[in-house]
Design a protein around this motif. Structure first.
Motif, PDB file in Angstrom:
ATOM      1  N   PRO A   1       0.815  -1.220   0.000  1.00 42.15           N
ATOM      2  CA  PRO A   1       0.000   0.000   0.000  1.00 42.15           C
ATOM      3  C   PRO A   1       0.857   1.284   0.000  1.00 42.15           C
ATOM      4  O   PRO A   1       1.711   1.458   0.864  1.00 42.15           O
ATOM      5  CB  PRO A   1      -0.816  -0.133   1.295  1.00 42.15           C
ATOM      6  N   ASN A   2       0.648   2.110  -1.018  1.00 41.52           N
ATOM      7  CA  ASN A   2       1.334   3.402  -1.187  1.00 41.52           C
ATOM      8  C   ASN A   2       2.838   3.284  -1.454  1.00 41.52           C
ATOM      9  O   ASN A   2       3.562   4.267  -1.333  1.00 41.52           O
ATOM     10  CB  ASN A   2       1.079   4.326   0.004  1.00 41.52           C
ATOM     11  N   LEU A   3       3.298   2.083  -1.818  1.00 39.42           N
ATOM     12  CA  LEU A   3       4.715   1.847  -2.127  1.00 39.42           C
ATOM     13  C   LEU A   3       4.797   1.289  -3.541  1.00 39.42           C
ATOM     14  O   LEU A   3       4.261   0.217  -3.829  1.00 39.42           O
ATOM     15  CB  LEU A   3       5.323   0.869  -1.122  1.00 39.42           C
ATOM     16  N   TYR A   4       5.459   2.057  -4.414  1.00 36.27           N
ATOM     17  CA  TYR A   4       5.536   1.720  -5.831  1.00 36.27           C
ATOM     18  C   TYR A   4       6.986   1.444  -6.213  1.00 36.27           C
ATOM     19  O   TYR A   4       7.902   2.123  -5.728  1.00 36.27           O
ATOM     20  CB  TYR A   4       5.037   2.889  -6.684  1.00 36.27           C
ATOM     21  N   ILE A   5       7.172   0.461  -7.096  1.00 41.65           N
ATOM     22  CA  ILE A   5       8.482   0.240  -7.726  1.00 41.65           C
ATOM     23  C   ILE A   5       8.310   0.618  -9.187  1.00 41.65           C
ATOM     24  O   ILE A   5       7.325   0.232  -9.826  1.00 41.65           O
ATOM     25  CB  ILE A   5       8.953  -1.222  -7.618  1.00 41.65           C
TER      26      ILE A   5
ATOM     27  N   LEU B   1      -0.686   9.604  -9.811  1.00 40.64           N
ATOM     28  CA  LEU B   1      -0.571   8.501  -8.847  1.00 40.64           C
ATOM     29  C   LEU B   1      -0.592   8.999  -7.400  1.00 40.64           C
ATOM     30  O   LEU B   1      -0.766   8.214  -6.481  1.00 40.64           O
ATOM     31  CB  LEU B   1       0.721   7.713  -9.080  1.00 40.64           C
ATOM     32  N   GLY B   2      -0.376  10.316  -7.219  1.00 43.90           N
ATOM     33  CA  GLY B   2      -0.338  10.872  -5.871  1.00 43.90           C
ATOM     34  C   GLY B   2       1.000  10.671  -5.174  1.00 43.90           C
ATOM     35  O   GLY B   2       1.075  10.709  -3.939  1.00 43.90           O
TER      36      GLY B   2
ATOM     37  N   ASP C   1      14.229   3.510   6.290  1.00 45.20           N
ATOM     38  CA  ASP C   1      13.790   4.627   7.133  1.00 45.20           C
ATOM     39  C   ASP C   1      13.114   5.707   6.299  1.00 45.20           C
ATOM     40  O   ASP C   1      12.106   6.292   6.714  1.00 45.20           O
ATOM     41  CB  ASP C   1      14.971   5.227   7.908  1.00 45.20           C
ATOM     42  N   THR C   2      13.649   5.968   5.096  1.00 44.17           N
ATOM     43  CA  THR C   2      13.059   6.962   4.191  1.00 44.17           C
ATOM     44  C   THR C   2      11.653   6.541   3.794  1.00 44.17           C
ATOM     45  O   THR C   2      10.716   7.355   3.814  1.00 44.17           O
ATOM     46  CB  THR C   2      13.945   7.135   2.935  1.00 44.17           C
ATOM     47  N   ILE C   3      11.483   5.260   3.439  1.00 44.45           N
ATOM     48  CA  ILE C   3      10.163   4.746   3.059  1.00 44.45           C
ATOM     49  C   ILE C   3       9.205   4.855   4.250  1.00 44.45           C
ATOM     50  O   ILE C   3       8.083   5.357   4.119  1.00 44.45           O
ATOM     51  CB  ILE C   3      10.277   3.282   2.568  1.00 44.45           C
ATOM     52  N   HIS C   4       9.658   4.430   5.407  1.00 39.66           N
ATOM     53  CA  HIS C   4       8.826   4.454   6.614  1.00 39.66           C
ATOM     54  C   HIS C   4       8.426   5.891   6.975  1.00 39.66           C
ATOM     55  O   HIS C   4       7.273   6.151   7.348  1.00 39.66           O
ATOM     56  CB  HIS C   4       9.587   3.790   7.761  1.00 39.66           C
ATOM     57  N   LEU C   5       9.363   6.813   6.855  1.00 38.95           N
ATOM     58  CA  LEU C   5       9.092   8.224   7.148  1.00 38.95           C
ATOM     59  C   LEU C   5       8.019   8.773   6.211  1.00 38.95           C
ATOM     60  O   LEU C   5       7.115   9.501   6.649  1.00 38.95           O
ATOM     61  CB  LEU C   5      10.383   9.042   7.032  1.00 38.95           C
TER      62      LEU C   5
ATOM     63  N   SER D   1       1.644  10.016   5.735  1.00 36.57           N
ATOM     64  CA  SER D   1       0.559   9.542   4.861  1.00 36.57           C
ATOM     65  C   SER D   1       0.876   9.770   3.391  1.00 36.57           C
ATOM     66  O   SER D   1      -0.012  10.076   2.596  1.00 36.57           O
ATOM     67  CB  SER D   1      -0.774  10.220   5.214  1.00 36.57           C
ATOM     68  N   GLY D   2       2.158   9.608   3.038  1.00 38.97           N
ATOM     69  CA  GLY D   2       2.579   9.821   1.663  1.00 38.97           C
ATOM     70  C   GLY D   2       2.555   8.562   0.830  1.00 38.97           C
ATOM     71  O   GLY D   2       2.206   7.475   1.302  1.00 38.97           O
ATOM     72  N   LYS D   3       2.905   8.744  -0.446  1.00 43.88           N
ATOM     73  CA  LYS D   3       3.068   7.638  -1.382  1.00 43.88           C
ATOM     74  C   LYS D   3       4.464   7.764  -1.964  1.00 43.88           C
ATOM     75  O   LYS D   3       4.872   8.860  -2.363  1.00 43.88           O
ATOM     76  CB  LYS D   3       2.049   7.720  -2.529  1.00 43.88           C
TER      77      LYS D   3
END
Length: 186
Positions: free
Chosen positions: A38-42, A57-58, A107-111, A116-118
């Motif tokens: 969810p909210n994580l794109y490759i 895509l937001g 940590d960057t992804i988690h932050l 509430s980002g994507k």
């Protein structure tokens, strides 16, 4: 004539061979971008350079695992104020130590999610460097084993971390498992 030199392939362990079979079992078409969590794109370099598509895509954050390669023009100035940018100058080489970036990238992804980002994690093709960082994130923050993380991601995207990166992920898997076992003992 000179003798032909045979390129040395790293020796594969049984678990590496099993992992490669799991990766090879993926029958997905390679798209420019796929949501793998969810909210994580490759994605690849084309989607990373398409600011209009990112807006649709937001996407609020971009983690570029191919920063400073000649194909990549991404940096904070390119994305402006709308998107937070983080770049890792990684090579898609079996000898490159991507492992030193596993925790900072995770940590960057988690932050990003804490706001509430994507996030788009990309490299040039979107299947080795970026996939490796996403797998590390799932292992570090969601306690997936490497095999479970791979099986999760290949449901949504064809990935193919190089053998050096797979070995680094296996080392992380062992380290995380040992840490969990130690915590259970204490």
């Amino acid at each position: 004539g000179a003798p032909l030199s045979i390129p040395q392939q790293p020796y594969l362990t049984g678990s590496q061979i099993k992992l490669e079979h799991v990766l090879d079992s993926c029958r997905m078409e390679l798209n420019h971008v796929d949501e793998v969590w969810p909210n994580l794109y490759i994605g690849d370099i084309l989607i990373a350079h398409d600011k209009e598509e990112l807006r649709k895509l937001g996407i609020t954050h971009v983690l570029n695992a191919a920063h400073s390669t000649w194909e990549s023009k991404g940096d904070q100035a390119f994305y402006g104020q709308e998107i937070h940018y983080c770049g890792i100058a990684a090579e898609d080489s079996t000898n490159f130590n991507l492992r030193e970036h596993f925790y900072p990238a995770s940590d960057t992804i988690h932050l990003c999610f804490s706001f509430s980002g994507k996030i788009l994690v990309h490299c040039v093709v979107g299947k080795s460097r970026s996939a490796t960082l996403v797998l590390a994130y799932l292992m570090i923050y969601h306690h997936f084993s490497l095999t479970d993380a791979v099986q999760r991601v290949i449901q949504y995207r064809a990935i193919s971390p190089n053998r050096g990166f797979l070995k680094q992920l296996q080392d992380l898997d062992v380290e995380l498992r040992d840490r969990t076992n130690l915590c259970e003992l204490l």
